[in-house]
Design an enzyme around this catalytic site. Structure first.
Site, short mmCIF file in Angstrom:
data_model
loop_
_atom_site.label_atom_id
_atom_site.label_comp_id
_atom_site.label_asym_id
_atom_site.label_seq_id
_atom_site.Cartn_x
_atom_site.Cartn_y
_atom_site.Cartn_z
N CYS A 118 -17.89 10.82 -3.44
CA CYS A 118 -19.36 10.87 -3.36
C CYS A 118 -19.80 11.97 -2.40
O CYS A 118 -19.71 11.82 -1.18
CB CYS A 118 -19.85 9.50 -2.90
SG CYS A 118 -21.60 9.43 -2.51
N CYS B 290 -22.63 11.07 -0.04
CA CYS B 290 -22.20 10.26 1.10
C CYS B 290 -21.50 11.12 2.16
O CYS B 290 -21.75 10.98 3.35
CB CYS B 290 -21.22 9.17 0.67
SG CYS B 290 -21.77 8.19 -0.72
N ASP B 291 -20.58 11.98 1.73
CA ASP B 291 -19.66 12.61 2.68
C ASP B 291 -19.80 14.13 2.81
O ASP B 291 -19.15 14.74 3.67
CB ASP B 291 -18.21 12.28 2.27
CG ASP B 291 -17.96 10.78 2.30
OD1 ASP B 291 -18.54 10.11 3.16
OD2 ASP B 291 -17.19 10.29 1.45
C1 LIG Z 1 -14.89 5.22 -0.88
C2 LIG Z 1 -16.37 5.01 -1.07
C3 LIG Z 1 -17.25 5.49 -0.12
C4 LIG Z 1 -18.64 5.32 -0.28
N1 LIG Z 1 -19.45 5.80 0.69
C5 LIG Z 1 -20.79 5.58 0.60
C6 LIG Z 1 -21.67 6.01 1.65
O1 LIG Z 1 -21.24 6.60 2.65
N2 LIG Z 1 -22.99 5.77 1.49
C7 LIG Z 1 -23.52 5.13 0.38
O2 LIG Z 1 -24.73 4.92 0.33
N3 LIG Z 1 -22.70 4.72 -0.62
C8 LIG Z 1 -21.36 4.92 -0.54
N4 LIG Z 1 -20.53 4.50 -1.55
C9 LIG Z 1 -21.14 3.88 -2.74
C10 LIG Z 1 -21.50 2.40 -2.46
O3 LIG Z 1 -20.34 1.72 -2.00
C11 LIG Z 1 -22.02 1.74 -3.75
O4 LIG Z 1 -23.13 2.46 -4.24
C12 LIG Z 1 -22.45 0.28 -3.46
O5 LIG Z 1 -21.39 -0.47 -2.92
C13 LIG Z 1 -22.95 -0.40 -4.76
O6 LIG Z 1 -23.24 -1.73 -4.48
P1 LIG Z 1 -23.27 -2.85 -5.61
O7 LIG Z 1 -23.53 -4.13 -4.89
O8 LIG Z 1 -24.17 -2.44 -6.69
O9 LIG Z 1 -21.81 -2.86 -6.26
P2 LIG Z 1 -20.36 -3.00 -5.62
O10 LIG Z 1 -20.31 -2.58 -4.22
O11 LIG Z 1 -19.47 -2.35 -6.62
O12 LIG Z 1 -20.12 -4.59 -5.63
C14 LIG Z 1 -19.93 -5.30 -6.82
C15 LIG Z 1 -19.09 -6.52 -6.53
O13 LIG Z 1 -19.08 -7.36 -7.68
C16 LIG Z 1 -17.81 -7.96 -7.80
N5 LIG Z 1 -17.63 -8.37 -9.19
C17 LIG Z 1 -17.54 -7.57 -10.29
N6 LIG Z 1 -17.38 -8.32 -11.42
C18 LIG Z 1 -17.36 -9.62 -11.00
C19 LIG Z 1 -17.20 -10.85 -11.69
N7 LIG Z 1 -17.03 -10.90 -13.02
N8 LIG Z 1 -17.20 -11.99 -10.97
C20 LIG Z 1 -17.37 -11.96 -9.62
N9 LIG Z 1 -17.52 -10.81 -8.90
C21 LIG Z 1 -17.51 -9.66 -9.59
C22 LIG Z 1 -16.84 -6.86 -7.36
O14 LIG Z 1 -15.62 -7.42 -6.93
C23 LIG Z 1 -17.63 -6.19 -6.23
O15 LIG Z 1 -17.29 -6.71 -4.97
C24 LIG Z 1 -19.15 4.65 -1.42
C25 LIG Z 1 -18.26 4.16 -2.38
C26 LIG Z 1 -16.89 4.32 -2.22
C27 LIG Z 1 -15.94 3.77 -3.26
#
Ligand SMILES: Cc1cc2nc3c(=O)[nH]c(=O)nc-3n(C[C@H](O)[C@H](O)[C@H](O)COP(=O)(O)OP(=O)(O)OC[C@H]3O[C@@H](n4cnc5c(N)ncnc54)[C@H](O)[C@@H]3O)c2cc1C
Length: 305
Positions: A134, A137-138
């Site tokens: 990303c 982000c970085d």
């Molecule tokens: C290495 C890395 C670094 C990042 N750095 C940044 C940053 O610095 N700043 C920033 O703003 N964003 C950053 N991001 C992006 C950010 O993490 C995501 O945009 C954010 O986490 C999205 O949130 P979410 O809740 O939509 O989904 P997610 O964080 O993907 O959470 C979804 C959750 O749902 C669960 N799930 C899925 N299917 C099921 C199911 N059937 N039953 C039960 N549970 C389920 C998964 O296990 C997961 O824990 C980064 C991402 C990564 C990978």
């Protein structure tokens, strides 16, 4: 644990946790179901510098734990289980999980997405230590440094253009001899003096000590191996929604992301979606949290009428 809930939230990332916080504060006893790690994808980030309120940055794991603690303190319940199926009904929906079945008057799907990985040796070792998925982000961490972007589609080229604001040079490494990106992005990248292209090339090894130092590259036309010294690598080969269970349940876009309106409503009344699982999400913690709040407010409205 009760079997009947006004709101069941699927996913414990920033979107789901924020939805839990908002639902609990409105006294709509929510159950949040998470199959993996509380905090979701952001637990992979060593440091998050762009989430408001933390001027010195915060670790992704700690940020996830803090939002969870806040939601739980208002009464959001958590179940560690996988949701395997949702069966919508006229008034109540059935949620099947690996730990039993639940009845939900409304559902917020916040199941997120995953960045596609290269699968190259060294990749996992250096995530957060030079490897990023990303640029938003970085990118600012690589001011004045040489970086590589791996990929050849729209996301790779837009990431490279963004990185050219900070990095001293940006190498786009692409396994083919031409980009798959839109013409407009391609023209901008070609005109940017800081961007160079390394065509017909794959990364065979990511190397370093505590942080990434260099990439071993292989030309796919002549098998020649070369070394590229870099400080950062941005993998931009797309992402994959966690939506296998929602196929046939809700309209998805061609990549499998859930289509909603700006109120986070899906086509099915009482079922909402929030965060990275949504079509056209900005895929940031702040936007996921914002979606989670909006979905909770819409669910509260749905439950009140
Ligand atoms: C290495 C890395 C670094 C990042 N750095 C940044 C940053 O610095 N700043 C920033 O703003 N964003 C950053 N991001 C992006 C950010 O993490 C995501 O945009 C954010 O986490 C999205 O949130 P979410 O809740 O939509 O989904 P997610 O964080 O993907 O959470 C979804 C959750 O749902 C669960 N799930 C899925 N299917 C099921 C199911 N059937 N039953 C039960 N549970 C389920 C998964 O296990 C997961 O824990 C980064 C991402 C990564 C990978």
């Amino acid at each position: 644990m009760d079997k009947n809930y006004q709101v069941v939230i699927i996913g414990g990332g920033p979107a789901g946790l924020t939805a839990g916080l908002y639902c609990a504060r409105s006294r709509f006893n929510p159950l949040l179901i998470e199959k993996g790690i509380i905090g979701g994808q952001i637990t992979n980030a060593e440091r998050v510098d762009n989430y408001p309120g933390f001027p010195k940055g915060i670790s992704g794991t700690e940020l996830g734990q803090l939002i969870h603690e806040q939601a739980t303190s208002y009464g959001s319940e958590t179940l560690l289980a996988e949701v395997t199926k949702v069966v919508p009904g006229q008034k109540h929906n059935l949620v099947n999980t690996s730990e039993g079945d639940f009845i939900a008057e409304s559902i917020i799907i916040a199941s997120g997405a995953q960045f596609r990985k290269l699968g190259t040796p060294g990749e996992d070792r250096f995530v957060g230590k030079g490897i990023s998925y990303c640029a938003t982000c970085d990118g600012p961490l690589f001011r004045g440094k040489t970086v590589a972007v791996i990929g050849g589609g729209d996301s790779a080229v837009t990431e490279a253009l963004y990185l050219s604001k900070f990095a001293s040079s940006v190498n786009i490494i692409h396994r083919r001899g031409q980009l798959r990106a839109s013409k407009i992005f391609e023209e901008r990248a070609m005109a940017e003096p800081k961007i160079d292209f390394i065509w017909d090339t794959v990364v065979t090894q990511i190397e370093g000590d505590g942080v990434v130092r260099q990439l071993a590259l292989k030309n796919t036309k002549n098998d020649r191996i070369s070394i590229l010294e870099i400080a950062g690598v941005f993998v931009a080969i797309g992402s994959k929604p966690n939506s296998a269970q929602w196929r046939g349940l809700l309209p998805l876009d061609e990549e499998g992301y859930i289509i909603t309106n700006e109120l986070m409503e899906t086509k099915t009344p009482g079922i909402f979606a929030a965060g990275d699982i949504r079509h056209n999400s900005a895929r940031q913690v702040i936007t996921a949290a914002g979606d989670g709040a909006a979905a909770a407010i819409s669910a509260a409205r749905f439950l009140s009428y």
